[in-house]
Design a protein around this motif. Structure first.
Motif, mmCIF file in Angstrom:
data_model
loop_
_atom_site.group_PDB
_atom_site.id
_atom_site.type_symbol
_atom_site.label_atom_id
_atom_site.label_comp_id
_atom_site.label_asym_id
_atom_site.label_seq_id
_atom_site.Cartn_x
_atom_site.Cartn_y
_atom_site.Cartn_z
ATOM 1 N N TYR A 2 12.433 -52.083 8.910
ATOM 2 C CA TYR A 2 12.303 -50.621 8.867
ATOM 3 C C TYR A 2 13.395 -49.946 9.700
ATOM 4 C CZ TYR A 2 7.940 -51.050 6.344
ATOM 5 O OH TYR A 2 7.006 -51.313 5.377
ATOM 6 N N ALA A 3 13.625 -48.657 9.375
ATOM 7 C CA ALA A 3 14.767 -47.914 9.924
ATOM 8 C C ALA A 3 14.815 -47.911 11.450
ATOM 9 C CB ALA A 3 14.742 -46.478 9.394
ATOM 10 N N ILE A 4 13.653 -47.739 12.089
ATOM 11 C CA ILE A 4 13.670 -47.606 13.546
ATOM 12 C C ILE A 4 14.230 -48.867 14.218
ATOM 13 C CG2 ILE A 4 11.223 -48.342 13.749
ATOM 14 C CD1 ILE A 4 13.140 -45.912 16.090
ATOM 15 N N ASN A 5 13.914 -50.037 13.659
ATOM 16 C CA ASN A 5 14.345 -51.271 14.325
ATOM 17 C C ASN A 5 15.776 -51.660 13.964
ATOM 18 O OD1 ASN A 5 11.817 -51.516 15.679
ATOM 19 N ND2 ASN A 5 10.961 -52.077 13.684
ATOM 20 N N HIS A 6 16.247 -51.247 12.770
ATOM 21 C CA HIS A 6 17.684 -51.357 12.503
ATOM 22 C C HIS A 6 18.433 -50.476 13.500
ATOM 23 C CE1 HIS A 6 18.032 -53.900 9.023
ATOM 24 N NE2 HIS A 6 17.191 -53.182 8.314
ATOM 25 N N ALA A 7 17.938 -49.244 13.689
ATOM 26 C CA ALA A 7 18.594 -48.316 14.619
ATOM 27 C C ALA A 7 18.574 -48.875 16.041
ATOM 28 C CB ALA A 7 17.928 -46.944 14.556
ATOM 29 N N ALA A 8 17.450 -49.510 16.420
ATOM 30 C CA ALA A 8 17.344 -50.072 17.773
ATOM 31 C C ALA A 8 18.379 -51.174 18.000
ATOM 32 C CB ALA A 8 15.928 -50.606 18.007
ATOM 33 N N THR A 9 18.800 -51.824 16.913
ATOM 34 C CA THR A 9 19.814 -52.879 17.021
ATOM 35 C C THR A 9 21.119 -52.326 17.610
ATOM 36 O OG1 THR A 9 18.830 -53.963 15.108
ATOM 37 C CG2 THR A 9 21.041 -54.676 15.723
ATOM 38 N N LEU A 26 25.282 -46.732 15.547
ATOM 39 C CA LEU A 26 24.091 -46.393 14.764
ATOM 40 C C LEU A 26 24.413 -46.381 13.269
ATOM 41 C CD1 LEU A 26 22.527 -43.579 16.997
ATOM 42 C CD2 LEU A 26 21.395 -45.712 16.340
ATOM 43 N N ILE A 27 25.615 -45.899 12.932
ATOM 44 C CA ILE A 27 26.020 -45.892 11.518
ATOM 45 C C ILE A 27 26.218 -47.330 11.024
ATOM 46 C CG2 ILE A 27 27.868 -45.212 9.915
ATOM 47 C CD1 ILE A 27 28.245 -42.702 11.759
ATOM 48 N N SER A 28 26.827 -48.167 11.861
ATOM 49 C CA SER A 28 27.134 -49.541 11.434
ATOM 50 C C SER A 28 25.875 -50.320 11.026
ATOM 51 C CB SER A 28 27.884 -50.297 12.544
ATOM 52 O OG SER A 28 27.010 -50.685 13.590
ATOM 53 N N TYR A 140 10.539 -56.777 18.313
ATOM 54 C CA TYR A 140 11.997 -56.742 18.209
ATOM 55 C C TYR A 140 12.528 -55.400 18.717
ATOM 56 C CZ TYR A 140 16.709 -56.509 16.402
ATOM 57 O OH TYR A 140 18.067 -56.338 16.307
ATOM 58 N N GLY A 141 11.897 -54.309 18.285
ATOM 59 C CA GLY A 141 12.305 -52.967 18.713
ATOM 60 C C GLY A 141 12.212 -52.825 20.231
#
Ligand SMILES: [Zn+2]
Length: 207
Positions: A2-9, A26-28, A140-141
């Motif tokens: 989900y978006a929040i955890n991609h963003a947290a990466t 954040l874009i990457s 993970y987040g």
């Protein structure tokens, strides 16, 4: 994932005190998903609903291993040679690749080696087990937040957005009707999630 955890990466790539700007990171980590959104609007990629479940079955252009590598290589070239910033170029390329790796862990078997190969397809299928999916993504987040040494407000952002994902994780057959009949809804919801998680992570990570 989900978006929040991609963003947290992006927080893993940034770390506190690092000189890298957070916005491109954040874009990457979501570049692949942005492509998916637009490829769905154009009808080049699509999802399906069967057996009371949502399947992202056809996403070979945005979410294949080869497209991830190509997108990472193009990004690296532009930032390294165009903007002369090697450190950011490397971090951005890793961010692009992180999306494919995390989605292979979470997705059903729908990620191909390349857009031109029907097989093999990869995906550990965590998404099929909502409790496991929530647990893995939630921790993970929080790990990303802990590694970044973020503020309590940033932790709250990650926790709250993970909880917001619960209805989607547990979505039943009946609630999938509108998504099935109006194919623009799902990519629009995902696009909205990408934008709003970018905003909140950026806002509370850069204070
Ligand atoms: Zn994805």
């Amino acid at each position: 994932m989900y978006a929040i955890n991609h963003a947290a990466t992006a927080l893993l790539l940034k770390k506190k005190g690092s000189t890298l700007p957070l916005l491109p990171l954040l874009i990457s980590v979501q570049l692949v998903e942005i492509l998916w959104v637009f490829f769905n609007y154009f009808g080049w990629e699509y999802f399906s609903v069967s057996g009371g479940k949502l399947h992202l079955d056809y996403l070979p252009y945005s979410h294949s291993v080869l497209s991830g590598i190509v997108a990472a290589a193009i990004s690296f070239s532009i930032i390294n040679w165009g903007y002369k910033n090697k450190k950011l170029a490397i971090a951005f390329a890793i961010g692009v690749l992180s999306h494919i790796v995390l989605d292979i862990i979470c997705h059903e078997k729908d990620i191909r080696l390349s857009p031109f190969s029907a097989t093999p397809v990869w995906g550990f299928g965590i998404i099929d087990h909502p409790f496991l999916n929530f647990g893995v993504e939630f921790f993970y987040g929080i790990f990303c937040w802990w590694y970044f040494k973020g503020s309590k407000a940033l932790l709250a952002v990650i926790v709250i957005f993970n909880i917001f994902d619960l209805p989607l994780m547990f979505a039943g057959a009946s609630s999938l009707g509108p998504i099935m009949h109006y194919p623009f809804i799902l990519p629009s919801v995902i696009l909205f999630q990408i934008l709003i998680t970018w905003y909140f992570i950026y806002r509370y990570a850069t204070r």
